[in-house]
Design a protein around this motif. Structure first.
Motif, PDB file in Angstrom:
ATOM      1  N   THR A  54      40.883  30.548 -70.913  1.00  0.00           N
ATOM      2  CA  THR A  54      39.691  29.476 -70.779  1.00  0.00           C
ATOM      3  C   THR A  54      39.797  28.859 -71.778  1.00  0.00           C
ATOM      4  N   LEU A  55      39.985  29.112 -72.922  1.00  0.00           N
ATOM      5  CA  LEU A  55      39.982  28.123 -73.959  1.00  0.00           C
ATOM      6  C   LEU A  55      41.235  27.185 -74.040  1.00  0.00           C
ATOM      7  N   TYR A  56      42.337  27.717 -73.505  1.00  0.00           N
ATOM      8  CA  TYR A  56      43.782  26.847 -73.306  1.00  0.00           C
ATOM      9  C   TYR A  56      43.196  26.018 -72.271  1.00  0.00           C
ATOM     10  N   ARG A  57      42.313  26.182 -71.114  1.00  0.00           N
ATOM     11  CA  ARG A  57      42.154  25.318 -69.936  1.00  0.00           C
ATOM     12  C   ARG A  57      41.426  24.070 -70.619  1.00  0.00           C
ATOM     13  N   TRP A  58      40.244  24.495 -71.508  1.00  0.00           N
ATOM     14  CA  TRP A  58      39.387  23.626 -72.214  1.00  0.00           C
ATOM     15  C   TRP A  58      40.190  22.490 -73.176  1.00  0.00           C
ATOM     16  N   VAL A  59      41.054  23.081 -73.920  1.00  0.00           N
ATOM     17  CA  VAL A  59      41.963  22.148 -74.555  1.00  0.00           C
ATOM     18  C   VAL A  59      42.743  21.227 -73.969  1.00  0.00           C
ATOM     19  N   LYS A  60      43.393  21.780 -72.657  1.00  0.00           N
ATOM     20  CA  LYS A  60      44.218  21.034 -72.027  1.00  0.00           C
ATOM     21  C   LYS A  60      43.224  19.871 -71.386  1.00  0.00           C
ATOM     22  N   ALA A  61      42.012  20.109 -70.852  1.00  0.00           N
ATOM     23  CA  ALA A  61      41.205  19.123 -70.558  1.00  0.00           C
ATOM     24  C   ALA A  61      40.657  18.010 -71.639  1.00  0.00           C
ATOM     25  N   CYS A  62      40.584  18.539 -72.924  1.00  0.00           N
ATOM     26  CA  CYS A  62      40.215  17.945 -73.864  1.00  0.00           C
ATOM     27  C   CYS A  62      41.368  16.936 -74.149  1.00  0.00           C
ATOM     28  N   GLN A  63      42.359  17.244 -74.336  1.00  0.00           N
ATOM     29  CA  GLN A  63      43.751  16.565 -74.694  1.00  0.00           C
ATOM     30  C   GLN A  63      43.995  15.461 -73.363  1.00  0.00           C
ATOM     31  N   ASN A  64      43.747  15.669 -72.140  1.00  0.00           N
ATOM     32  CA  ASN A  64      43.711  14.582 -71.261  1.00  0.00           C
ATOM     33  C   ASN A  64      42.657  13.654 -70.995  1.00  0.00           C
ATOM     34  N   ARG A  65      41.570  13.948 -71.884  1.00  0.00           N
ATOM     35  CA  ARG A  65      40.400  12.953 -71.667  1.00  0.00           C
ATOM     36  C   ARG A  65      40.524  11.612 -71.843  1.00  0.00           C
ATOM     37  N   ARG A  66      39.611  10.876 -71.141  1.00  0.00           N
ATOM     38  CA  ARG A  66      39.666   9.487 -71.104  1.00  0.00           C
ATOM     39  C   ARG A  66      38.674   9.099 -72.488  1.00  0.00           C
ATOM     40  N   THR A  67      37.457   9.872 -72.566  1.00  0.00           N
ATOM     41  CA  THR A  67      36.564   9.610 -73.314  1.00  0.00           C
ATOM     42  C   THR A  67      35.929  10.841 -73.943  1.00  0.00           C
ATOM     43  N   THR A  68      35.448  10.756 -75.209  1.00  0.00           N
ATOM     44  CA  THR A  68      34.899  12.093 -75.887  1.00  0.00           C
ATOM     45  C   THR A  68      34.042  12.821 -74.762  1.00  0.00           C
ATOM     46  N   TYR A  69      33.302  11.955 -73.906  1.00  0.00           N
ATOM     47  CA  TYR A  69      32.437  12.763 -73.276  1.00  0.00           C
ATOM     48  C   TYR A  69      32.924  13.370 -71.793  1.00  0.00           C
ATOM     49  N   ASN A  70      34.006  12.710 -71.152  1.00  0.00           N
ATOM     50  CA  ASN A  70      34.250  13.094 -69.588  1.00  0.00           C
ATOM     51  C   ASN A  70      35.015  14.482 -69.627  1.00  0.00           C
ATOM     52  N   TRP A  71      35.417  15.070 -70.541  1.00  0.00           N
ATOM     53  CA  TRP A  71      36.056  16.511 -70.417  1.00  0.00           C
ATOM     54  C   TRP A  71      35.160  17.345 -70.364  1.00  0.00           C
ATOM     55  N   LEU A  72      33.856  17.094 -70.691  1.00  0.00           N
ATOM     56  CA  LEU A  72      32.763  18.124 -70.609  1.00  0.00           C
ATOM     57  C   LEU A  72      32.296  18.276 -68.933  1.00  0.00           C
ATOM     58  N   THR A  73      32.509  17.162 -68.265  1.00  0.00           N
ATOM     59  CA  THR A  73      31.840  17.446 -66.974  1.00  0.00           C
ATOM     60  C   THR A  73      32.311  18.410 -65.825  1.00  0.00           C
ATOM     61  N   SER A  74      32.038  19.221 -65.370  1.00  0.00           N
ATOM     62  CA  SER A  74      32.490  20.281 -64.586  1.00  0.00           C
ATOM     63  C   SER A  74      32.951  19.744 -63.415  1.00  0.00           C
ATOM     64  N   LEU A  75      34.206  20.063 -62.839  1.00  0.00           N
ATOM     65  CA  LEU A  75      34.666  19.626 -61.401  1.00  0.00           C
ATOM     66  C   LEU A  75      34.570  20.641 -60.396  1.00  0.00           C
ATOM     67  N   CYS A  76      33.860  21.768 -60.934  1.00  0.00           N
ATOM     68  CA  CYS A  76      33.690  22.736 -59.764  1.00  0.00           C
ATOM     69  C   CYS A  76      32.700  22.236 -58.676  1.00  0.00           C
ATOM     70  N   THR A  77      32.891  22.407 -57.569  1.00  0.00           N
ATOM     71  CA  THR A  77      32.097  22.092 -56.265  1.00  0.00           C
ATOM     72  C   THR A  77      31.490  23.588 -55.765  1.00  0.00           C
ATOM     73  N   GLY A  78      30.279  23.122 -55.262  1.00  0.00           N
ATOM     74  CA  GLY A  78      29.781  24.371 -54.582  1.00  0.00           C
ATOM     75  C   GLY A  78      30.430  24.838 -53.248  1.00  0.00           C
ATOM     76  N   TYR A  79      30.292  25.755 -52.486  1.00  0.00           N
ATOM     77  CA  TYR A  79      30.891  26.307 -51.144  1.00  0.00           C
ATOM     78  C   TYR A  79      29.549  26.148 -50.169  1.00  0.00           C
ATOM     79  N   ASP A  80      29.902  25.333 -49.109  1.00  0.00           N
ATOM     80  CA  ASP A  80      28.862  25.277 -48.285  1.00  0.00           C
ATOM     81  C   ASP A  80      29.030  26.595 -47.168  1.00  0.00           C
ATOM     82  N   GLY A  81      29.844  27.461 -47.306  1.00  0.00           N
ATOM     83  CA  GLY A  81      29.674  28.451 -46.315  1.00  0.00           C
ATOM     84  C   GLY A  81      30.257  28.117 -44.932  1.00  0.00           C
ATOM     85  N   LYS A  82      30.443  29.278 -44.161  1.00  0.00           N
ATOM     86  CA  LYS A  82      30.896  28.869 -42.737  1.00  0.00           C
ATOM     87  C   LYS A  82      30.131  28.931 -41.528  1.00  0.00           C
TER      88      LYS A  82
END
Length: 94
Positions: A54-82
């Protein structure tokens, strides 16, 4: 693993840490600041009670950031179901 941040970036992150209420975001900020301060991935993972992957994923997201703030946003989306609309309506009645 080490991440290089300027003193201004570290100051911004500490300010963000004080102002955010979301625990997950605060953990991400702490992890990055600790890495920049010289702590190892294993130490930080133990301190924050998270998996090193998990920490490695956070670091990778931080290293690929555009700004200091944008890497903190969650890119997970909810599941609408079937369920279709009719099934949802029946479920609400139930």
């Amino acid at each position: 693993m080490n991440i290089e941040l300027s003193s201004e970036e570290i100051s911004d992150l500490k300010s963000m840490h004080r102002s955010t209420k979301c625990g997950k975001k605060r953990d991400r900020i702490k992890a990055i600041v600790l890495l920049a301060s010289g702590y190892s991935v294993q130490q930080i993972a133990e301190i924050l009670l998270i998996d090193p992957d998990t920490l490695y994923r956070w670091v990778k997201a931080c290293q690929n950031r555009r700004t200091t703030y944008n890497w903190l946003t969650s890119l997970c989306t909810g599941y609408d179901g079937k369920l279709n609309a009719d099934q949802i309506a029946k479920l609400r009645i139930y």
